[in-house]
Write a protein that holds these residues in place. Structure first.
Motif, short mmCIF file in Angstrom:
data_model
loop_
_atom_site.label_atom_id
_atom_site.label_comp_id
_atom_site.label_asym_id
_atom_site.label_seq_id
_atom_site.Cartn_x
_atom_site.Cartn_y
_atom_site.Cartn_z
N GLU A 87 0.82 -1.21 0.00
CA GLU A 87 0.00 0.00 0.00
C GLU A 87 0.86 1.26 0.00
O GLU A 87 0.59 2.22 -0.75
N ASN A 88 1.90 1.26 0.81
CA ASN A 88 2.74 2.46 0.93
C ASN A 88 3.55 2.75 -0.32
O ASN A 88 3.86 3.91 -0.61
N LEU A 89 3.90 1.70 -1.06
CA LEU A 89 4.72 1.90 -2.25
C LEU A 89 3.89 1.92 -3.53
O LEU A 89 4.44 1.94 -4.64
N GLU A 90 2.57 1.92 -3.40
CA GLU A 90 1.71 1.92 -4.58
C GLU A 90 1.96 3.15 -5.45
O GLU A 90 2.03 3.04 -6.69
N GLU A 91 2.09 4.31 -4.84
CA GLU A 91 2.31 5.54 -5.60
C GLU A 91 3.64 5.49 -6.36
O GLU A 91 3.70 5.89 -7.53
N TYR A 92 4.67 4.99 -5.71
CA TYR A 92 5.98 4.89 -6.36
C TYR A 92 5.92 3.93 -7.55
O TYR A 92 6.43 4.24 -8.64
N ARG A 93 5.30 2.78 -7.34
CA ARG A 93 5.25 1.79 -8.42
C ARG A 93 4.41 2.30 -9.59
O ARG A 93 4.71 2.02 -10.76
N GLU A 94 3.36 3.04 -9.29
CA GLU A 94 2.55 3.63 -10.37
C GLU A 94 3.37 4.67 -11.14
O GLU A 94 3.28 4.75 -12.37
N PHE A 95 4.16 5.45 -10.42
CA PHE A 95 5.04 6.45 -11.05
C PHE A 95 6.01 5.78 -12.01
O PHE A 95 6.18 6.21 -13.16
N ILE A 96 6.67 4.73 -11.56
CA ILE A 96 7.63 4.01 -12.41
C ILE A 96 6.93 3.38 -13.60
O ILE A 96 7.41 3.44 -14.73
N SER A 97 5.75 2.79 -13.36
CA SER A 97 5.00 2.15 -14.44
C SER A 97 4.59 3.15 -15.51
O SER A 97 4.70 2.88 -16.72
N ASN A 98 4.12 4.33 -15.09
CA ASN A 98 3.71 5.35 -16.05
C ASN A 98 4.88 5.83 -16.90
O ASN A 98 4.76 6.02 -18.12
N ASN A 99 6.02 6.02 -16.27
CA ASN A 99 7.20 6.46 -17.02
C ASN A 99 7.69 5.38 -17.98
O ASN A 99 8.03 5.68 -19.14
N ASP A 100 7.71 4.15 -17.53
CA ASP A 100 8.11 3.05 -18.42
C ASP A 100 7.17 2.95 -19.62
O ASP A 100 7.62 2.72 -20.75
N ASP A 101 5.89 3.14 -19.35
CA ASP A 101 4.90 3.10 -20.43
C ASP A 101 5.15 4.22 -21.44
O ASP A 101 5.05 4.02 -22.65
N TYR A 102 5.49 5.40 -20.91
CA TYR A 102 5.75 6.52 -21.82
C TYR A 102 6.96 6.25 -22.71
O TYR A 102 6.92 6.49 -23.93
N TRP A 103 8.06 5.75 -22.12
CA TRP A 103 9.26 5.52 -22.93
C TRP A 103 9.02 4.44 -23.97
O TRP A 103 9.53 4.55 -25.10
N ARG A 104 8.24 3.44 -23.65
CA ARG A 104 7.91 2.41 -24.65
C ARG A 104 7.09 3.01 -25.78
O ARG A 104 7.33 2.73 -26.97
N SER A 105 6.11 3.83 -25.42
CA SER A 105 5.26 4.45 -26.44
C SER A 105 6.06 5.43 -27.30
O SER A 105 5.87 5.51 -28.52
N ALA A 106 6.96 6.17 -26.65
CA ALA A 106 7.79 7.12 -27.40
C ALA A 106 8.66 6.40 -28.42
O ALA A 106 8.84 6.88 -29.56
N ARG A 107 9.18 5.25 -28.05
CA ARG A 107 10.01 4.47 -28.99
C ARG A 107 9.20 4.05 -30.21
O ARG A 107 9.70 4.08 -31.35
N ILE A 108 7.95 3.68 -30.00
CA ILE A 108 7.09 3.30 -31.12
C ILE A 108 6.89 4.48 -32.06
O ILE A 108 6.98 4.34 -33.29
N TYR A 109 6.65 5.65 -31.48
CA TYR A 109 6.45 6.85 -32.30
C TYR A 109 7.72 7.20 -33.07
O TYR A 109 7.66 7.60 -34.25
#
Length: 206
Positions: A87-109
């Motif tokens: 529960e306490n690290l949920e925000e951190y893990r979501e932050f990392i997940s969102n950034n990883d998702d962005y870099w993957r999407s950016a590579r596709i573009y």
């Protein structure tokens, strides 16, 4: 130091065997067959232990916890800490997940840009920004590594506790419930007798 701490923890846990047994007015023999594996307690197993998921080690450990307040408290601390950590690290893990998702999407573009000059320029920009991002979370990554090491150590100790608690229980089962070997020998004699009867049956000659 770690080994010493673990030994102390184990000794404290095992010494808790003197803690009053809950949910029962009857004393439990240290040599008794675990209720989880005792046919005389089949109703208890069906109504309680079998409802819990897990292998036999877990089911035996659950039975031990129900009869030992100190062991139950220790287990509750482990499970509660794991739950709180998620529960306490949920925000951190979501932050990392969102950034990883962005870099993957950016590579596709980037790969979709046909003009090689434009593609190279934007690729350099993206990679520079990604490098800055990696630097910004370097301390977080290091902290996570240390956290995972501590979690693994806790899991190791908890697994050891489970085994040290349940090994005597399965030993009692093996001692008390070993089937009568004569049953096996009797079955062999029945097969031997039947085989002799089969041998005596007339064989059709060609």
């Amino acid at each position: 130091m770690k080994c010493t701490s673990f030994v102390l923890l184990v000794l404290l846990t095992l010494s808790a065997c003197n803690t009053p047994i809950r949910n029962s007015d009857q004393p439990i023999s240290e040599e008794a067959t675990p209720e989880t594996l005792d046919d005389e307690y089949s109703d208890i197993r069906l109504s309680s232990y079998s409802k819990r998921s897990g292998n036999l080690v877990d089911r035996l450990f659950n039975e031990a916890k129900e009869k030992n307040q100190s062991l139950d408290d220790l287990s509750e601390k482990v499970e509660r800490l794991k739950s709180n950590e998620r529960e306490n690290l949920e925000e951190y893990r979501e932050f990392i997940s969102n950034n990883d998702d962005y870099w993957r999407s950016a590579r596709i573009y980037i790969e979709q840009i046909n003009d090689s000059t434009l593609r190279k320029k934007i690729d350099l920009i993206v990679e520079d920004l990604k490098a800055d991002y990696k630097k910004s979370i370097a301390q977080h990554d290091s902290a996570v590594v240390k956290l995972n090491e501590s979690k693994q150590l806790t899991d190791d100790y908890y697994s050891m506790i489970k085994l040290m608690v349940t090994l005597p229980m399965i030993a009692n089962y093996q001692k008390n419930e070993l089937p009568d070997i004569n049953v096996i020998k009797d079955e062999k004699l029945k097969y031997d007798s039947l085989t002799e009867s089969l041998k005596a049956y007339p064989v059709i000659e060609k």
